[in-house]
Write an enzyme that holds these catalytic residues in place. Sequence first.
Site, PDB file in Angstrom:
ATOM      1  N   HIS A 335       0.856  -1.192   0.000  1.00 51.12           N
ATOM      2  CA  HIS A 335       0.000   0.000   0.000  1.00 51.12           C
ATOM      3  C   HIS A 335       0.889   1.238   0.000  1.00 51.12           C
ATOM      4  O   HIS A 335       1.885   1.302   0.727  1.00 51.12           O
ATOM      5  CB  HIS A 335      -0.885  -0.007   1.255  1.00 51.12           C
ATOM      6  CG  HIS A 335      -1.710   1.231   1.422  1.00 51.12           C
ATOM      7  ND1 HIS A 335      -1.491   2.135   2.441  1.00 51.12           N
ATOM      8  CD2 HIS A 335      -2.737   1.715   0.689  1.00 51.12           C
ATOM      9  CE1 HIS A 335      -2.374   3.119   2.345  1.00 51.12           C
ATOM     10  NE2 HIS A 335      -3.128   2.894   1.292  1.00 51.12           N
ATOM     11  N   ASP A 367      -0.008   6.280  -7.021  1.00 47.48           N
ATOM     12  CA  ASP A 367      -1.017   7.328  -6.842  1.00 47.48           C
ATOM     13  C   ASP A 367      -0.548   8.519  -7.668  1.00 47.48           C
ATOM     14  O   ASP A 367       0.346   9.265  -7.257  1.00 47.48           O
ATOM     15  CB  ASP A 367      -1.095   7.682  -5.351  1.00 47.48           C
ATOM     16  CG  ASP A 367      -2.389   8.379  -4.997  1.00 47.48           C
ATOM     17  OD1 ASP A 367      -3.100   8.788  -5.913  1.00 47.48           O
ATOM     18  OD2 ASP A 367      -2.671   8.506  -3.793  1.00 47.48           O
TER      19      ASP A 367
END
EC number: 3.1.4.11
Length: 925
Positions: A335, A367
């Site tokens: 993550h 991201d």
Amino acid sequence: VYQDGTKQKRERKKTVSFSSMPTEKKISSASDCINAMVEGSELKKIRSNSRVYHRYFLLDADMQSLRWEPSKKDSEKAKIDIKSIKEVRTGKNTDIFRSNGIYDQVSEDCAFSIIYGENYESLDLVANSADIANIWVTGLRYLISYGKDTLDMIESTQDNMRTSWLSQMFSESDVDNLGHIPLCNAVQFIKDLNPGLKTNKIELKFKELHRSKEKTGTEVTKEEFIEVFHELCTRPEIYFLLVQFSSNKEFLDTKDLMMFLEAEQGMAHVTEEISLEIIQKYEPAKEGQEKGWLSIDGFTNYLTSPDCHIFDPEHKKVCQDMKQPLSHYFINSSHNTYLIEDQFRGPSDITGYIRALKMGCRSVELDVWDGPDNEPVIYTGHTMTSQIVFRSVIDIINKYAFFASEYPLILCLENHCSIKQQKVMVQHMKKILGDKLHTQSPNIEESYLPSPESLKGKILIKAKKLSSNCSGLEGDVTDEDEGAEMSQRVGKEGVEQQNSMMGKRFQLCKELSELVSICKSVQFKEFQVSFQLQKYWEVCSFNEVLASKYANENPGDFVNYNKRFLARVFPSPMRIDSSNMNPQDFWKCGCQIVAMNFQTPGLMMDLNIGWFRQNGNCGYVLRPAIMREEVSFFSANTKDTVPGVSPQLLHIKIISGQNFPKPKGSGAKGDVVDPYVYVEIHGIPADCAEQRTKTMHQNGDNPIFDESFEFQINLPELAMVRFVVLDDDYIGDEFIGQYTIPFECLQTGYRHIPLQSLTGEILAHASLFVHVAITNRRGGGKPHKRGLSVRKGKKSREYASMRTLWIKTIDEVFKNALQPIRDATDLRENMQNAVVSFKELCGLSPVANLMQCILAVSTRLVGPDNAPLVVLNLNDQYPTMELQGIVPEVLKKIVTAYDMMIQTIRTLVENTDSLYEKIVQCQKA
């Protein structure tokens, strides 16, 4: 070291002297054991009806008899002649122990029994420590073997292989033949032979020895060198183990070692040649190598080598079926891979990707946001984390994607870029990753995702994708913005929070959409909708809170959902410190992609790292069959046995520790630690448990724990064992080290466990010494207290049941399978009961295997004149025991129990195929 329960009753002449060392002695030879027995020990004498007597036991100076006091009997009756002893049995393995009300209060490691007389009577004893019990067992076995010649035998072994080997090495160092070497050389010499020892401890031992002899100067003689080596480098627990298998010699020959490898280490197809190879590899003394003898030093070398590691080497390479659909595997996942600290203010760095990929991670997160100069950047949106250039990350991914594993890598793309910079992203990925990108459209005729095997060397993009009826160069899709969730964490959380973000939409260019093939991101609605409408190539992401809700409220549906579809679980945005969720909470539901913050060490990352070791660290672990098969039903929250899965009993004995360092963050002065060990079981709720040892005060060098634990494992394929060593006298930090291992990777027998630091590095020379056994039957103790150990009659047995689907045709067909399943259960239970009975009559616990049983009774199968009382006939498919004339009643019982066991095994084998065929026919129907 023996101190608990041992005292000097009165002045006694020592038959065999200790060395001249002034400090407390280690037990490291038979002479030490005999001497301790002559001095005597306080032992508890166990009788029937829960009666316990505290008595002082001692060996007569002439070593002909064992006495105890005080006693109501006269002194001539309160004794046992050594020559009348038939056997010395360890553990609580006699009828008196098993039927005693205090069974559960007595430590297995402190109990032992002396079997004596023509009627095989038992004197059942409990020592104050496992060390004391080992001393008596070892000493008595020597006396039984050598009788009045014990002293001569012991004296003849004083000039043994170790002494010869050390003398030779000392002479090589004493180049000028002075008869002594400098203290610094002697210290370094011992340090080289035992790197875990602290230099100051070795120096202190030499100085203590010199002080006891009122010697000045710093020169060390050969005798002093040997004495200090003997004191510092002998591990009593390994010595006791050696004499257990050496027929009471001070070394193991090739046959002894064969027996140890087969009976204890579970090694198959052992030959004398294999034993000899081990001896020549690990025995330091040339004499031992030539004669095929393994000394205490060679045995220690072997037990501490990688050959005796607790981790099964078969699992160091890919060993699972890699041709199942992707949804049938747990996938090592990261993550916010770009972060190296917390996820709110921490820096972003490409080293996060390097670290994760080198650790075998197969799902990383990107991201992506618009950056300066038309170059997309990666960071956590809506936070204060720093930024890194998208192109440099793709470069690193290209370089390290298949560094640790050749199986597919999933890039979880969270796209927040404008159309213009989306096109730049596409250019970078196509140019840098090239043919590694998997862009082939899914086959709509299929029902499952392709396998890891078929996707070797491929990179999959998980992201949003335009609908098939979108004809333009761009279109709008729903947003997935974990960063926005974080920014709103104070106002909302959990389900409401995730749903509130799903209404937001953004523009997606067709070129980027086309890079997404079999990992299309979609929004999860509910299970029934997904079962009917979701395509196998569509992937849903779940906030940790939402996933926990489904795991608790719909565990069966969640498992069934994950049989076909990939589910990604990411940490709650409330975890601004980048702490980790427990991956087991979601693995038990079959969730494949449980995203972990790799930058945050601790228990949760220990579980993740340990879990993915089991398949060659390739990043993919095949899920249990009960979580893959369409016809099976499994509820993740089961708090009992799992239907169709035979529970296992894990027996772990924490024997000792070696070279524990001081906790890294400790504020305490000095290097002294007070260690204790936790054994933790992680898995489904029914399996989660933990137990701890006692604390060993001020001993981190070689603490002896000698404590045994037992755990019931209901779903072995999903269980993990974690060993944690902590400091009980700490300031600031108590963590010393840990090791986490999947249950399926455990090797049974005597094993060393290398300890790791909080961040996963191996701690130099720090280890635990343990014994591991796995059975599917518990035994010993009173029937009403034994749980699974009870020999279950048919009325109390738990049979597998069928889940009613309320589809009459299917339910009727599967009713026919119930009786064959019941029959198979009965056959298994009958066989296990017969095996337990045989083990008990052999004087062993249920942890023992059949090889150990045969070894245990072998001494009883021969009469006084060495004529066989029982012959083992190996001509039949199933070996039989044949009585030879008149034999003692106790031996008849053993032979009867053996015959019964063989009969139940034969019946089980002969009927298994037909019962299995009946069950398969039901499945086919």
